[in-house]
Design a protein around this motif. Sequence first.
Motif, short mmCIF file in Angstrom:
data_model
loop_
_atom_site.label_atom_id
_atom_site.label_comp_id
_atom_site.label_asym_id
_atom_site.label_seq_id
_atom_site.Cartn_x
_atom_site.Cartn_y
_atom_site.Cartn_z
N GLU A 117 21.00 8.00 95.26
CA GLU A 117 21.10 8.43 96.67
C GLU A 117 22.42 9.12 96.98
N GLU B 156 13.31 5.26 104.48
CA GLU B 156 14.74 5.07 104.72
C GLU B 156 15.51 6.38 104.57
N GLU C 280 14.77 8.58 107.59
CA GLU C 280 15.45 8.11 108.79
C GLU C 280 16.94 8.39 108.74
N GLN C 281 17.50 8.43 107.54
CA GLN C 281 18.92 8.75 107.36
C GLN C 281 19.18 10.25 107.26
N LYS C 282 18.12 11.05 107.42
CA LYS C 282 18.20 12.52 107.36
C LYS C 282 18.61 13.02 105.98
N LYS C 283 18.38 12.21 104.94
CA LYS C 283 18.68 12.66 103.58
C LYS C 283 17.54 13.49 103.01
#
Length: 335
Positions: free
Chosen positions: A65, A112, A115-118
């Motif tokens: 990540e 996830e 939602e974290q804009k990754k």
Amino acid sequence: MNQNKPTVGITMGDAAGVGPEIILKTLADQEIYQICNPLVIGDRKILERAKGFVDSQLTIETVNEQDLEGLDYQLGTVYCLDLDLLPADLPVGQVSPEAGHAAFEFVRTAIELAEQKKIAAICTAPLNKEAMQKGGHKYPGHTEILADLTNTQDYSMMLSAPNLKVIHVTTHVGILDAVKMINPERVYHVIKLAHETLTKAGIDSPKIAVCGINPHAGENGLFGYGEEEEKVIPGVEKAQAEGINAIGPLPADTLFFRAVRGDFDIVVAMYHDQGHGPVKVLGLDAGVNITVGLPIIRTSVDHGTAFDIAGKGIADEKSLVEAMRQAVELAPKSV
């Protein structure tokens, strides 16, 4: 990473099915790299095994990540966020609790990241409901996982095929339960979701056709027990009062023909088979499943794990390619 293209997270689905194979076939297509940055969320060793099934020459690289922002996405290299949850000798084409649990974890991780804009969108390969439930996750399917993990109450499944879009009032429940669950407020909310989704896609005042529940939409009480009058019509009228271009309830046996002909932009189906049947008649390789109402973008193939052909390298990737196209179309371009 090309900042002008969205990063799309592709979840592997059930690793005992055709998901790994259709992912590799899809990522051998130059078009995918022209429109997005594809990131596989799954298990590297399963992808490596699948290379032998489809005779792939792609290079698979493991990433974490922390490194996602610095990746150079190019045709020929597949980046895999490896959760390493599966044995290398996972049986192909069989229901497996391990594969079911892993499939859930792939989706949870993708949510996830979104939602974290990754990542800008999620595109899901098929999971097996029996395997997932044996793996400890009691969900009817992808849609319900996504809704639960994003705390979304107002959502629906939309199927998209050439010349036909269908959105559902109920999905993965038995027919008797489906009829019980249909109510005016739910019908209204699904009509509104259809309107908002197509308006965002650039269709001005989309024409929305609503199916009846009974044959001939009840035919003024001749069939059923007044379900259309009680459960459907008030929801349609509420949407109409807000200026939404909705009509119905209409007989489902002729409505889908009219929709494919171009009379309507989308059909509101009352239950699973009423909506899925017409879309799948148009071709499993052309259908795409889109969950609307979520805070994140999610598209999916509109077929199952195909255990009967898993490991043979013959699974068709066209639905996944189309699901990727639609994920890109719907995704914000800043991720």
